[in-house]
Design a protein around this motif. Structure first.
Motif: not given
Lengths: 321, 268
Positions: A45, A29-31, A80, A43
């Motif tokens: 997911d 998530q939000g990598l 993330g 960003g």
């Protein structure tokens, strides 16, 4: 092709990993990943469901390998949250990798050892004893069709054999999740079919597969879902058929050579140019073919839309370095 | 995600986390070495032996006795130390660098549940083992030739192992920052060769100008020689805690730094 040995996953109930049955195999998530102020993953997911095969598609430099490396705990994300097989990554990456098999993009087989010794040594990195690996080694060799080569040195193997051995090596710990970075790049068509067949079998055995590839045909054949990454962002993720239906008109004609050079764009037909090839897309088959035949007779190729069309439309046509 | 910044400072603030997982790394290198035992023993062994016999014989006739020892015995006790240094250094430079780059052996290990620290510590432990093997081989020859003796000679082995950890750690620092094999030449020319020449391997430190001798005592090899020479020749070393302390401090600092540098290089 001879039917090779199956390699069913031993049904240890999620040995100690404490993963809820419905939880995804991998969740990001939000990598984000930045190198010296340059954002290479921006960003992302991503969810990989248990038992599915997910293909990460993207041009060179899109951020596929960096995303994989973050999921595997090999490089820390700049931001993330990551969970793989129920483990927080990178904090608990060691425990996660104990139950994961990795097929890297570049050959890392040990040239100082034979085929068999490679499997034994790699097993030792997982804390597996010689005896534990020995119990699996015949199955692994059969799976890779390398039984007759068990005592051959690595440099006596062809490229396809090396890839098969790398795949067998990644299975030495009976992993729940298999991560493959461009598993068939550089292989000839036969060797590629060989690998595909094995990957399909592993998925049927209930393992989760996450792979990156440049080959759309590979993704279409193997993947339950394909995720397209470009410029560090996830721009689409769905079943290959659904991606095609959502992004591309179903009927495609390819024109090459003189037929391509002489083609004049019309409003009724979507036209794309890739190098010297002209691609024509339409929702309606008969009208498309009639227009093409008026232009160049039978000098064309008609085919249904495929994932490559989706890929080109979503990521653009310019060549990436 | 703090604590995962990729700067060297951040990596240096985090202590290496040793675990028993370094053993398979050590074992992998040991198994390869065992396959090639004859050429590798010969290579590590023939060179220092040649120095010992030729220099010892030729110079020995000119020099006579040094610090109450025949020159051959004096030189033999020094060469045990320098061959330990060379064994660890070569292994942690060239061989480890090959596994880090060309062979991608480290990458394969990191795909298993091994950490960068496990791999670096396993490599250093193996390079120290090579130091032990080299030194032990020369030690056996000197015992057979009657140049050394006594029970103290057995105590040379743990000293040499500690020295091996120290020199392997120092070499691993160079390996983890190197971008090519050519870089290692600087380390030999600027560090290893000068250290070998001024640390009392070939002649006593007391023959050097004071400043140089004091400088040599700031480096680890002189302390290894100061322990090994008396142990091999039936005497008891003086200032044992000092000598062991310097070697151990170098070893600990070098391993810490090498782990941090390796993490910075690989966790990107």
């Amino acid at each position: 092709m001879a039917r090779t040995a199956a390699l069913p996953r031993s049904d240890t109930p999620a040995a100690g990993s404490g993963v809820a049955a419905g939880a995804p195999a991998a969740l990001a998530q939000g990598l984000v990943k930045r190198y010296d102020g340059v954002t290479v993953v921006d960003g992302v997911d991503l969810t990989v469901e248990r038992g599915e095969c997910l293909a990460l598609l993207g041009p060179n430099g899109a951020g596929k390998t960096t995303t994989l490396r973050m999921l595997l705990g090999l490089t820390p994300p700049s931001a993330g949250e990551i969970r793989v097989l129920g483990h927080r990554v990178p904090e608990d990456a060691r425990a996660m990798r104990a139950d994961t098999g990795i097929v890297p993009q570049f050959d890392s087989l040990d040239p100082d050892f034979t085929v068999r010794e490679n499997l034994l040594t790699y097993g030792s990195y997982f804390g597996l004893s010689r005896r534990q690996v020995a119990a699996r080694i015949d199955d692994l060799l059969a799976f890779a069709e390398l039984r007759e080569r068990a005592d051959a040195p690595i440099n006596a193997l062809s490229g396809g054999m090396k890839r098969r051995l790398t795949l067998a090596r990644a299975l030495v710990n009976d992993p729940a999740l298999l991560v493959l970075d461009e598993p068939t790049t550089g292989l000839d068509p036969q060797a590629r079919q060989h690998i595909w067949e094995r990957l399909q079998r592993l998925r049927h055995d209930g393992r989760t597969l996450l792979l990156t590839t440049h080959y759309m045909e590979e993704a279409e054949r193997l993947a339950d879902r394909a995720a397209v990454i470009d410029g560090g962002r996830l721009i689409a993720c769905d079943r290959p058929r659904a991606l095609i239906a959502a992004h591309i008109e179903p009927h495609v004609v390819e024109l090459r050579g003189d037929a391509a050079a002489g083609w004049r764009d019309t409003d009724a037909i979507t036209t794309e140019r890739v190098g010297a090839t002209v691609l024509l897309y339409s929702g309606e088959r008969d009208g498309l073919l009639a227009a093409v035949e008026r232009h160049c007779g039978n000098d064309y190729l008609y085919r249904p839309a495929n994932l490559e069309d989706v890929f080109l439309r979503l990521t653009g046509r310019q060549v990436r370095e | 995600m703090s604590g995962y910044a990729g700067t060297l400072g951040a990596h240096l603030r985090r202590a290496p986390r040793p675990s028993l997982r370094f053993i398979p790394v050590w074992r992998r290198n040991f198994l390869v070495w065992r396959k090639l035992i004859v050429p590798s023993l010969l290579g590590n062994f023939a060179d220092p032996l040649l120095y010992l016999l030729v220099l010892g014989y030729g110079l020995g006739r000119l020099v006579g006795e040094v610090e109450g020892l025949g020159y051959m015995a004096f030189l033999a006790t020094g060469i045990v130390c320098s061959s330990a240094m060379m064994g660890a250094t070569f292994e942690a430079l060239y061989s480890a660098y090959t596994r880090l780059t060309m062979q991608q052996t480290w990458a394969a290990m990191l795909n298993a549940p091994l950490s960068v620290d496990d791999v670096v510590i396993g490599e250093i432990a193996w390079a120290a083992t090579k130091a032990l093997i080299n030194a032990a081989a020369i030690l056996v020859v000197t015992l057979i030739l009657g140049l050394a003796g006594g029970w103290g000679a057995v105590l040379v082995l743990p000293v040499v192992l500690l020295a091996g950890l120290c020199f392997a750690g120092l070499a691993m620092i160079v390996t983890t920052v190197s971008r090519s094999y050519d870089f290692f030449l600087y380390y030999f020319t600027l560090v290893i060769t000068p250290m070998m020449l001024v640390s009392g391997v070939f002649f006593p430190l007391s023959e050097l100008p004071d400043a140089v001798a004091r400088g040599a005592m700031a480096l680890p090899l002189a302390h290894v020689v100061a322990l090994v020479r008396p142990l091999m020749t039936g005497a008891w070393p003086s200032l044992i805690p000092l000598h062991l302390g310097v070697i151990a401090a170098y070893a600990a600092a070098a391993i810490w730094l090498a782990c941090a540098l390796a993490r910075r290089r690989l966790q990107t």
